[in-house]
Design a protein around this motif. Sequence first.
Motif, PDB file in Angstrom:
ATOM      1  N   PRO A 235       0.745  -1.242  -0.027  1.00 38.10           N
ATOM      2  CA  PRO A 235       0.020   0.041  -0.058  1.00 38.10           C
ATOM      3  C   PRO A 235       0.649   1.257   0.007  1.00 38.10           C
ATOM      4  O   PRO A 235       0.357   2.493  -0.420  1.00 38.10           O
ATOM      5  N   ASP A 236       2.157   1.220   0.435  1.00 40.65           N
ATOM      6  CA  ASP A 236       2.931   2.443   0.448  1.00 40.65           C
ATOM      7  C   ASP A 236       3.968   2.430  -0.804  1.00 40.65           C
ATOM      8  O   ASP A 236       4.873   3.395  -0.810  1.00 40.65           O
ATOM      9  N   HIS A 237       3.619   2.014  -1.596  1.00 40.47           N
ATOM     10  CA  HIS A 237       4.696   2.179  -2.964  1.00 40.47           C
ATOM     11  C   HIS A 237       4.297   3.451  -3.691  1.00 40.47           C
ATOM     12  O   HIS A 237       3.041   3.852  -3.521  1.00 40.47           O
ATOM     13  N   PRO A 238       5.353   4.064  -4.247  1.00 42.34           N
ATOM     14  CA  PRO A 238       4.945   5.359  -5.070  1.00 42.34           C
ATOM     15  C   PRO A 238       3.927   5.216  -6.018  1.00 42.34           C
ATOM     16  O   PRO A 238       3.904   4.167  -6.669  1.00 42.34           O
ATOM     17  N   ARG A 239       3.158   6.264  -6.294  1.00 41.72           N
ATOM     18  CA  ARG A 239       2.023   6.048  -7.004  1.00 41.72           C
ATOM     19  C   ARG A 239       2.551   7.149  -8.325  1.00 41.72           C
ATOM     20  O   ARG A 239       2.765   8.029  -8.052  1.00 41.72           O
ATOM     21  N   ILE A 240       1.787   6.697  -9.303  1.00 43.57           N
ATOM     22  CA  ILE A 240       1.836   7.388 -10.637  1.00 43.57           C
ATOM     23  C   ILE A 240       0.578   8.374 -10.851  1.00 43.57           C
ATOM     24  O   ILE A 240      -0.551   7.742 -10.706  1.00 43.57           O
ATOM     25  N   ASP A 241       0.881   9.642 -11.352  1.00 44.01           N
ATOM     26  CA  ASP A 241      -0.432  10.309 -11.433  1.00 44.01           C
ATOM     27  C   ASP A 241      -1.045   9.968 -12.604  1.00 44.01           C
ATOM     28  O   ASP A 241      -0.502  10.200 -13.550  1.00 44.01           O
ATOM     29  N   MET A 242      -2.236   9.211 -12.750  1.00 41.96           N
ATOM     30  CA  MET A 242      -2.930   9.013 -14.065  1.00 41.96           C
ATOM     31  C   MET A 242      -4.386   9.080 -13.783  1.00 41.96           C
ATOM     32  O   MET A 242      -4.966   9.304 -12.782  1.00 41.96           O
ATOM     33  N   PRO A 243      -5.002   9.185 -15.028  1.00 42.79           N
ATOM     34  CA  PRO A 243      -6.370   9.498 -14.694  1.00 42.79           C
ATOM     35  C   PRO A 243      -7.352   8.547 -14.247  1.00 42.79           C
ATOM     36  O   PRO A 243      -6.860   7.198 -14.420  1.00 42.79           O
ATOM     37  N   MET A 244      -8.336   8.774 -13.532  1.00 40.20           N
ATOM     38  CA  MET A 244      -9.344   7.579 -13.353  1.00 40.20           C
ATOM     39  C   MET A 244     -10.042   7.368 -14.682  1.00 40.20           C
ATOM     40  O   MET A 244     -10.098   7.875 -15.572  1.00 40.20           O
ATOM     41  N   PRO A 245     -10.334   5.888 -14.794  1.00 44.14           N
ATOM     42  CA  PRO A 245     -10.459   4.885 -13.895  1.00 44.14           C
ATOM     43  C   PRO A 245      -9.089   4.196 -13.771  1.00 44.14           C
ATOM     44  O   PRO A 245      -9.018   3.244 -12.857  1.00 44.14           O
ATOM     45  N   ARG A 246      -8.182   4.376 -14.570  1.00 46.30           N
ATOM     46  CA  ARG A 246      -7.054   3.607 -14.624  1.00 46.30           C
ATOM     47  C   ARG A 246      -6.243   3.869 -13.219  1.00 46.30           C
ATOM     48  O   ARG A 246      -5.748   2.825 -12.759  1.00 46.30           O
ATOM     49  N   PHE A 248      -7.611   4.026 -10.205  1.00 47.52           N
ATOM     50  CA  PHE A 248      -8.506   2.987  -9.264  1.00 47.52           C
ATOM     51  C   PHE A 248      -7.966   1.574  -9.752  1.00 47.52           C
ATOM     52  O   PHE A 248      -7.574   0.706  -8.764  1.00 47.52           O
ATOM     53  N   ARG A 249      -8.123   1.300 -11.056  1.00 48.98           N
ATOM     54  CA  ARG A 249      -7.630   0.045 -11.294  1.00 48.98           C
ATOM     55  C   ARG A 249      -6.172  -0.641 -10.845  1.00 48.98           C
ATOM     56  O   ARG A 249      -5.621  -1.361 -10.890  1.00 48.98           O
TER      57      ARG A 249
END
Length: 281
Positions: A235-246, A248-249
């Motif tokens: 749950p703590d891995h870095p996130r990539i800023d991407m549009p929903m719904p991607r 979410f997926r």
Amino acid sequence: MSRNVLNAMSIDVEDWFHILEVEQVPAQADWAGLPSVVERNTDRLLGLLEETGSGCTGFLLGWIAEHHPQLARRVAEAGCEIATHGYAHELVREIGPERVRADVERSIEVIEGVTGQRPVGYRAPGFSITEDARDWAFEVLADLGMSFDSSIFPGRSGHGGIADADATPHAIAVSGGRQLQEFPISVTSLFGRDVAFGGGYLRLLPYRFLKARIERANREGVPVVVYVHPRDIDPDHPRIDMPMPRRFRSYVGLHTAYDKLRRLLEEFRFGTVSDSLREAA
Ligand SMILES: [Zn+2]
């Protein structure tokens, strides 16, 4: 009796930035400078396999083996079957035969150099051996000495899929009288959609649903292949800023995937892709 079927467990050993077809994903030239979560999460998965006495196939990304050689060795030393996920995580159907050959060949050299084991099987990034690629892709894989492939998504997926493909393990004839064993991604239907036992679906779907569908397949004597990415349990891995719904997926259910995986490993028999194919034959 379903307990007797040997299913296949697989880890696609890659990092949090190996997400496909999202514009904001960092370029390969920048990967080495990014923080990495692949080691800590792969180690957790290896621990889970050991605790539950399960076998597994590690589809190592060549780039990961090159940049995390100790990790690649730990995967091999844990007794995982060594397979390749290619070198640079590019879609097979997009890059074509010559680049696929070069990419898989490079991954084989790196992985064998680091682990001392020659990869015996292949999984394409994004299950991208699609209809237009299948004729040449299996020739390339056979030329490179692969004995099995686990890249066909027998349904409709975000990255392609082959809707009418044989969904159970089968042999694929290749030129020169050669054969490749195919373990297609296990797919089941949910509200008219094709969902798999792995990755985002492992994070998204309730455990009871996963369990019931695997039981159903096993009752019919059919093994399933489950796949997980190290990032899927973090749950703590870095996130990539991407549009929903991607978005979410990509990030739903990170808190629950590890426990679901543990329960699956406790309640079903899991081995390597090769062992599962052998028992199913
Ligand atoms: Zn991948």
